[in-house]
Design an enzyme around this catalytic site. Structure first.
Site, PDB file in Angstrom:
ATOM      1  N   GLU A 405      36.471  -5.232  -4.949  1.00  0.00           N
ATOM      2  CA  GLU A 405      36.574  -6.701  -4.984  1.00  0.00           C
ATOM      3  C   GLU A 405      38.017  -7.180  -4.872  1.00  0.00           C
ATOM      4  OE1 GLU A 405      34.053  -8.407  -4.463  1.00  0.00           O
ATOM      5  OE2 GLU A 405      32.553  -6.869  -4.869  1.00  0.00           O
ATOM      6  N   HIS A 408      38.906  -7.350  -1.311  1.00  0.00           N
ATOM      7  CA  HIS A 408      38.542  -8.657  -0.766  1.00  0.00           C
ATOM      8  C   HIS A 408      39.604  -9.699  -1.115  1.00  0.00           C
ATOM      9  CE1 HIS A 408      34.595  -7.897   0.835  1.00  0.00           C
ATOM     10  NE2 HIS A 408      34.062  -7.531  -0.321  1.00  0.00           N
ATOM     11  N   HIS A 411      42.629  -9.351   0.987  1.00  0.00           N
ATOM     12  CA  HIS A 411      42.339  -9.831   2.343  1.00  0.00           C
ATOM     13  C   HIS A 411      42.465 -11.352   2.393  1.00  0.00           C
ATOM     14  CE1 HIS A 411      39.404  -9.399   6.031  1.00  0.00           C
ATOM     15  NE2 HIS A 411      40.566  -9.949   6.350  1.00  0.00           N
TER      16      HIS A 411
END
Length: 618
Positions: A405, A408, A411
């Site tokens: 996570e 993510h 990102h």
């Protein structure tokens, strides 16, 4: 924008028992997120909602203005972008509040209001794509050349023109947009049935009463006692099976809705519509499924190795999840953060510094709680730090989920930092690459830190299990979606019993039931109702393509191939500035070819070779 809260400055130096190595310094992490970067209070959220609702007529009034001049086009697109960012903030806040407690009526009401606003917002700008497409490619290109400010909108304009054939009239688009809350209601019903209304069974396990809900099932299915695992599976899927008809109606509605929309938009199939929206060749999906089927002997080899290592006379579906080698160590959030920092060092100092900074934003909700949604996710709003939702329980899988996570989150942070709002939002096709690459790096790091044969076997077994779960299992889910949508397109009746039959056939094929590799008990064929991703059609296949891409990039980075790290980080920073398939090709990977998928299967065979060699060694 409101100022972020001061971070907790306490740093811990962690000497982890696994190998006794010193991990990186990391702040002490909070377990409940601070949503003030979005809104200071629920009342502020409602004020912002009413403000955007009042401004929607101004967006409708822009209709007919875009083609007047390049400056008019820029002004209109800028106004819609600004409103869209306001809606993003409202949506994310409402969604995150509900996921922390689905039982709370105020949270449910807020999510409903956000969904209604989303439909009204979409309806207010439903004229946009038909109007852009009416301008034509020549005029749009002339405007782009005349007005530099339009550069941030160029990808949107290109994509809109590309989809002209599949866009309906402005009036029809407005009607469809207005129905968005109704169309999403079946997914909302499934969420409430599963997370708030289901009375989950309670079992006594080793003298302790356990409530076998979504979160505890995920942990208890790993129990070393086979009888307990069977008891947990029977209880969990028995509870789900009581609602087979209801889940059949909700999922059936989603499939029918998707199939109908594909027909209305003149796509040959629902999968073509889903992939076409992001300019992804359908060959990517079809190649994945075909190559996974070719790789089933490798999956069955893994199951046989699992049976041997667990010392079982046969193999059942409830035997998939226990670790091949037992590890009792648990990890705090701070340890998970330290390991994630250590594992991602190959990505460079810039990545590490941004990760440490993002940790300090206090935007993580970490621990299980009654009424809280299961699983984990990351969500973000441009201009605010990423938000991470976890159900951390301390086992190594929780550490891997933490790394996933926060991949993510990185990102999101990198794309937001490098791109304007209009091109910061990356495609789902790329979204799971950054998260899965972090898992791959963590696995590699932990294998390198192993100080005993047992520790190395544990990490190799975990890596194998991730390949099973993320590559083969998600591809199976993707094939289930293909089958359900194909059935709907043929006019076949869809209900809970039919879904169970279709899912059962795939379960048996993938797990080698007919060949005696693994027995699939009929009760567990209810598992399709357990998968919330099916309510977001043609999403799950991207986990399989993403682990394929993640392995490619991570292995190149770990091997220090020239340009590998820069190519990967540039991919993350590119956000949505180009079509995702093109972005991956630019980074050196063609996901429509068989080679990347065959490399995953070869990697799985190599891992098993290594495990078998260790097992044979004295």
């Amino acid at each position: 924008m409101k100022h972020l809260p001061l971070p907790r400055a306490l740093a811990l130096s962690l000497a982890l028992a696994l190998g006794g190595h010193a991990a990186a310094q990391t702040p002490s992490l909070p377990t409940v997120w601070n949503l003030s970067p979005l809104y200071a209070s629920d009342a502020d959220w409602d004020t912002a909602r009413k403000g955007l609702l009042a401004d929607l007529p101004r967006l409708s009034a822009l209709k007919g203005s875009l083609g007047k001049s390049a400056k008019s086009l820029l002004a209109g697109l800028d106004a819609i972008s600004a409103a869209n960012l306001r809606y993003d903030r409202l949506r994310v806040y409402a969604s995150m509040k509900q996921s922390t407690d689905n039982r709370d009526a105020a949270n449910q009401e807020r999510s409903n209001l956000a969904a209604q606003l989303g439909g009204q917002f979409s309806s207010a700008i439903a004229w946009l794509e038909p109007e852009i497409q009416g301008l034509g490619e020549a005029k749009v290109n002339a405007f782009l050349k005349a007005e530099p400010g339009l550069k941030k909108h160029a990808e949107h304009l290109r994509n809109s023109l590309r989809q002209a054939r599949h866009t309906l009239s402005a009036e029809t688009e407005a009607a469809i947009a207005a129905l968005a809350p109704v169309r999403s209601a079946t997914g909302d019903a499934r969420t409430l049935l599963f997370n708030a209304d289901t009375r989950w069974p309670e079992l006594t396990i080793q003298g302790k009463t356990e409530r076998v809900d979504d979160t505890r099932y995920g942990l208890l299915r790993q129990h070393p006692d086979r009888a307990v695992r069977k008891q947990v599976f029977d209880a969990f899927f028995g509870a789900i099976g009581q609602y087979e008809n209801t889940y059949g109606v909700t999922l059936g509605n989603v499939v029918q809705d998707d199939t109908t929309m594909a027909r209305l938009r003149r796509y040959p199939s629902a999968v073509a519509m889903s992939l076409g929206a992001e300019d992804i060749p359908e060959a990517v999906y079809r190649t994945l499924v075909a190559e996974v089927h070719q790789g089933l002997p490798t999956l069955h080899r893994y199951f046989k190795l699992r049976q041997k290592m667990l010392g079982l006379p046969d193999l059942h579906y409830y035997d998939i999840y226990p670790a091949l080698v037992t590890q009792t160590k648990t990890y705090s959030l701070d340890e998970a953060a330290a390991l994630t920092l250590a594992a991602t060092q190959p990505l460079g100092e810039g990545y590490q510094n941004l990760l440490k900074t993002t940790f300090k934003a206090n935007t993580m909700h970490a621990l299980p709680a009654p009424g809280k949604s299961g699983g984990a996710y990351q969500d973000g709003v441009y201009g605010a730090p990423p938000f991470v939702f976890l159900n951390h329980q301390g086992e190594f899988e929780s550490v891997s989920t933490f790394a996933h996570e926060w991949g993510h989150a990185m990102h999101t942070a990198m794309a937001n930092r490098a791109q304007p709002y209009e091109t910061a939002n990356y495609s789902l096709f790329i979204a799971e690459i950054a998260s899965t690459a972090n898992e791959v790096l963590l696995s590699h790091y932990m294998q390198g830190q192993a100080r005993s044969k047992e520790e190395k076997l544990y990490q190799l077994g975990y890596a194998l299990e991730r390949l099973r779960a993320t590559f083969f299992r998600q591809a199976m889910f993707g094939e289930f979606e293909l089958n359900t949508h194909d059935a709907a397109a043929k006019g076949e009746a869809l209900n809970g019993k039919r879904f169970t039959e279709m899912y059962c056939k795939l379960l048996k094929e993938y797990h080698g039931d007919a060949a005696g590799v693994m027995k699939i008990d009929p009760l567990y064929c209810q598992e399709w109702a357990f998968i919330p991703h099916f309510y977001r059609p043609f999403y799950v296949y991207q986990y399989a393509t993403s682990i394929t891409a993640a392995l490619h990039f991570a292995e190149d980075v770990l091997a220090a191939k020239p340009g590998a790290r820069d190519n990967y980080l540039k991919l993350l920073a590119s956000g949505g500035s180009m079509p995702p398939y093109e972005a991956l090709k630019k980074a050196g990977l063609d996901m429509a070819s068989p080679a990347p998928y065959r490399a995953v299967i070869q990697r799985m065979d190599r891992l098993m070779d290594e495990m078998e060699a260790l097992l044979a060694a004295k």
